[in-house]
Design a protein around this motif. Structure first.
Motif, PDB file in Angstrom:
ATOM      1  N   UNK A 148     -13.880  29.971   9.617  1.00 60.44           N
ATOM      2  CA  UNK A 148     -13.973  28.758   8.805  1.00 60.44           C
ATOM      3  C   UNK A 148     -14.063  27.499   9.658  1.00 60.44           C
ATOM      4  N   UNK A 149     -13.792  27.632  10.947  1.00 57.96           N
ATOM      5  CA  UNK A 149     -13.827  26.474  11.835  1.00 57.96           C
ATOM      6  C   UNK A 149     -15.248  26.231  12.328  1.00 57.96           C
ATOM      7  N   UNK A 150     -15.563  25.001  12.710  1.00 54.10           N
ATOM      8  CA  UNK A 150     -16.879  24.719  13.305  1.00 54.10           C
ATOM      9  C   UNK A 150     -17.085  25.595  14.543  1.00 54.10           C
ATOM     10  N   UNK A 151     -18.314  26.032  14.766  1.00 52.82           N
ATOM     11  CA  UNK A 151     -18.616  26.930  15.872  1.00 52.82           C
ATOM     12  C   UNK A 151     -18.371  26.222  17.199  1.00 52.82           C
ATOM     13  N   UNK A 152     -17.481  26.808  18.001  1.00 53.25           N
ATOM     14  CA  UNK A 152     -17.097  26.211  19.275  1.00 53.25           C
ATOM     15  C   UNK A 152     -18.074  26.620  20.378  1.00 53.25           C
ATOM     16  N   UNK A 153     -17.884  26.073  21.582  1.00 48.87           N
ATOM     17  CA  UNK A 153     -18.748  26.383  22.720  1.00 48.87           C
ATOM     18  C   UNK A 153     -18.651  27.876  23.050  1.00 48.87           C
ATOM     19  N   UNK A 154     -19.758  28.498  23.427  1.00 48.88           N
ATOM     20  CA  UNK A 154     -19.741  29.952  23.652  1.00 48.88           C
ATOM     21  C   UNK A 154     -18.869  30.391  24.823  1.00 48.88           C
ATOM     22  N   UNK A 155     -18.563  29.497  25.765  1.00 52.89           N
ATOM     23  CA  UNK A 155     -17.743  29.882  26.910  1.00 52.89           C
ATOM     24  C   UNK A 155     -16.268  29.610  26.695  1.00 52.89           C
ATOM     25  N   UNK A 156     -15.886  29.170  25.476  1.00 50.53           N
ATOM     26  CA  UNK A 156     -14.472  28.950  25.166  1.00 50.53           C
ATOM     27  C   UNK A 156     -13.912  30.166  24.453  1.00 50.53           C
ATOM     28  N   UNK A 157     -12.555  30.266  24.441  1.00 51.56           N
ATOM     29  CA  UNK A 157     -11.933  31.405  23.754  1.00 51.56           C
ATOM     30  C   UNK A 157     -12.298  31.407  22.281  1.00 51.56           C
ATOM     31  N   UNK A 158     -12.183  30.265  21.595  1.00 49.18           N
ATOM     32  CA  UNK A 158     -12.514  30.203  20.176  1.00 49.18           C
ATOM     33  C   UNK A 158     -13.978  30.553  19.947  1.00 49.18           C
ATOM     34  N   UNK A 159     -14.859  30.029  20.804  1.00 48.85           N
ATOM     35  CA  UNK A 159     -16.278  30.331  20.652  1.00 48.85           C
ATOM     36  C   UNK A 159     -16.570  31.807  20.793  1.00 48.85           C
ATOM     37  N   UNK A 160     -15.894  32.467  21.756  1.00 47.00           N
ATOM     38  CA  UNK A 160     -16.102  33.902  21.935  1.00 47.00           C
ATOM     39  C   UNK A 160     -15.549  34.689  20.747  1.00 47.00           C
ATOM     40  N   UNK A 161     -14.373  34.254  20.256  1.00 45.61           N
ATOM     41  CA  UNK A 161     -13.790  34.937  19.105  1.00 45.61           C
ATOM     42  C   UNK A 161     -14.668  34.787  17.869  1.00 45.61           C
TER      43      UNK A 161
END
Length: 470
Positions: A148-161
């Motif tokens: 539900x969160x905005x898509x984070x940077x691909x190299x961050x933990x949230x982005x990878x998750x």
């Protein structure tokens, strides 16, 4: 040289003769000596993101956790903000949330943790709350599901998750040793996940004669860890060849068995035909003798008592019928003959009317015509079908006749329930519980010898003979 040879002997068992799990383990150890592009502690992931906010199933309505009637009530209450309160304890927290949304009451952040984060209708409470209280977006960001969160940077933990698919997320939640996300391979070492990109993990696979791919329902997996399917490169190809060989071998065995069964059936039929030929040949002598006896009685007919006239007439008819049957049987049993003897019938209607009178069955006729037919065997076929209709069908039995496209069509009908699909069941020679079961087999054979065919239609039951007229 001895040391080199010893080293080679020590190396070969670990690679060439190692099992699939051993090869994967050696590969992990080798890849572990390479610097990963990222490291994540599983304990940090679990503390930062609760399971409910990672589980992909939480995005959908929680029909397995709540009674359906309670879900319907909550939806209705959320739309109208009124209704009888449910009694079920499972919906206590959802009820508090629904009333707060209807009354504009603010909820503390601690409540979202206490409520279990996820709304019964799917997705987080926080997302629904932010839609009505946008100013709380930053404060409640930690209570949103990662999808539900905005898509984070691909190299961050949230982005990878966020970029993990359902299978990969479920593998992470279960603490799997490996998982694959796009070009990134996650390998677990204790509590640490090491992340490798494709240029790091792809080249080393060939050294261990293995490859990997994301698990799919349509592939066979030799070793599955998480959502990663580990395969032995040569073994996988050999497996395909072995499976293909086994399939071909099984198909060959099946075709061989079918061919053998056909050969056995054909041989059994040939043996039975030989028996019938011998039987027919041997019957001709007593039939001829019987005919001579009947002729002797005929010459002394005037001397017979009046009360024997009817018996003598039946004896003459039966003798004539036996002689005709013996002569006609030669035509049936000599299978290598090109065709059957036919004779010209000037009026099919007249011939069929006389036959139906003998069989005591009504006859429906159309426009009359002449035809070249085998009168004996066609009459025998009709006689057999009429007898079957009277014995096994539902009255009344009737015979219909018409012509179409230079073919003579004769239907023997009754009110039975047979359908076209029943033909294979009822047309089995030598397996009938009533007699030899040759009736329909002879009918079909003789109709084919006459160049025609027989078919079954219904209900009501209709056996239709199609006979060429010339």
């Amino acid at each position: 040289m001895r040391k080199i040879f010893t080293l080679m002997l020590c190396f070969i068992p670990h690679i060439a003769f190692a099992s699939m799990p051993e090869r994967v383990k050696l590969y992990w150890q080798d890849l572990g000596r390479t610097d990963a592009i990222a490291y994540y502690d599983l304990r940090d992931i679990q503390s930062q993101y609760p399971v409910a906010l990672l589980d992909p199933a939480m995005i959908y309505p929680q029909t397995s956790a709540y009674p359906l009637k309670d879900l319907k009530w909550l939806y209705s209450y959320a739309q109208q903000c009124k209704g009888n309160l449910p009694i079920g304890p499972l919906v206590t927290q959802p009820l508090v949330f629904s009333r707060a949304m209807c009354n504009g009451t603010q909820l503390p952040k601690s409540w979202f943790t206490r409520a279990g984060y996820i709304h019964p209708g799917g997705g987080s409470y926080a997302l629904r709350y932010i839609e009505k209280h946008p100013k709380q977006k930053v404060a409640l960001d930690a209570y949103l599901h990662i999808k539900e969160k905005p898509l984070a940077q691909p190299d961050s933990l949230l982005g990878r998750l966020q970029r993990l698919d359902h299978d990969a997320l479920n593998s992470l939640l279960s603490g799997s040793d490996s998982l694959l996300s796009g070009d990134e391979l996650w390998l677990r070492d204790g509590n640490i996940y090491r992340i490798y990109e494709r240029t790091q993990w792809q080249p080393k696979l060939a050294q261990y004669d293995i490859f990997l791919e994301a698990k799919r329902p349509d592939i066979f997996c030799q070793l599955q860890k998480g959502n990663v399917c580990w395969q032995e490169a040569q073994g996988y190809n050999y497996t395909n060849w072995i499976i293909a060989f086994l399939l071909v071998a099984n198909l060959g065995l099946l075709l061989g068995w079918l061919g053998y069964r056909v050969w056995v059936k054909r041989r059994e039929m040939q043996q039975r035909m030989v028996v019938l030929q011998i039987l027919t040949h041997e019957l001709r002598t007593p039939i001829a003798s019987l005919g001579m006896t009947v002729e002797g009685f005929r010459r002394e007919f005037d001397k017979l008592p009046d009360e024997f006239y009817d018996e003598f007439r039946r004896l003459c008819e039966d003798s004539t019928r036996l002689r005709q049957l013996a002569e006609a049987s030669k035509d049936y049993l000599q299978s290598h003959q090109d065709g059957m003897k036919k004779e010209h019938v000037e009026s099919i209607n007249e011939w069929l009317t006389m036959l139906c009178e003998e069989l005591d069955v009504p006859c429906e006729l159309s426009e009359d015509r002449s035809a070249m037919i085998s009168t004996y065997w066609l009459a025998t076929c009709i006689d057999n079908l009429v007898r079957n209709a009277k014995k096994y069908g539902i009255p009344p039995a009737t015979v219909r006749c018409w012509s179409k496209d230079n073919k003579l069509l004769i239907a023997v009908c009754d009110n039975g329930k047979l359908q076209a699909k029943d033909w294979m069941r009822i047309n089995k020679p030598f397996v009938s519980e009533r007699g030899l079961g040759l009736g329909l087999t002879i009918v079909e054979s003789m109709v084919q010898r006459m160049g025609g065919k027989i078919k079954l239609q219904g209900p009501p039951t209709q056996f239709i003979l199609e006979i060429p007229c010339e």
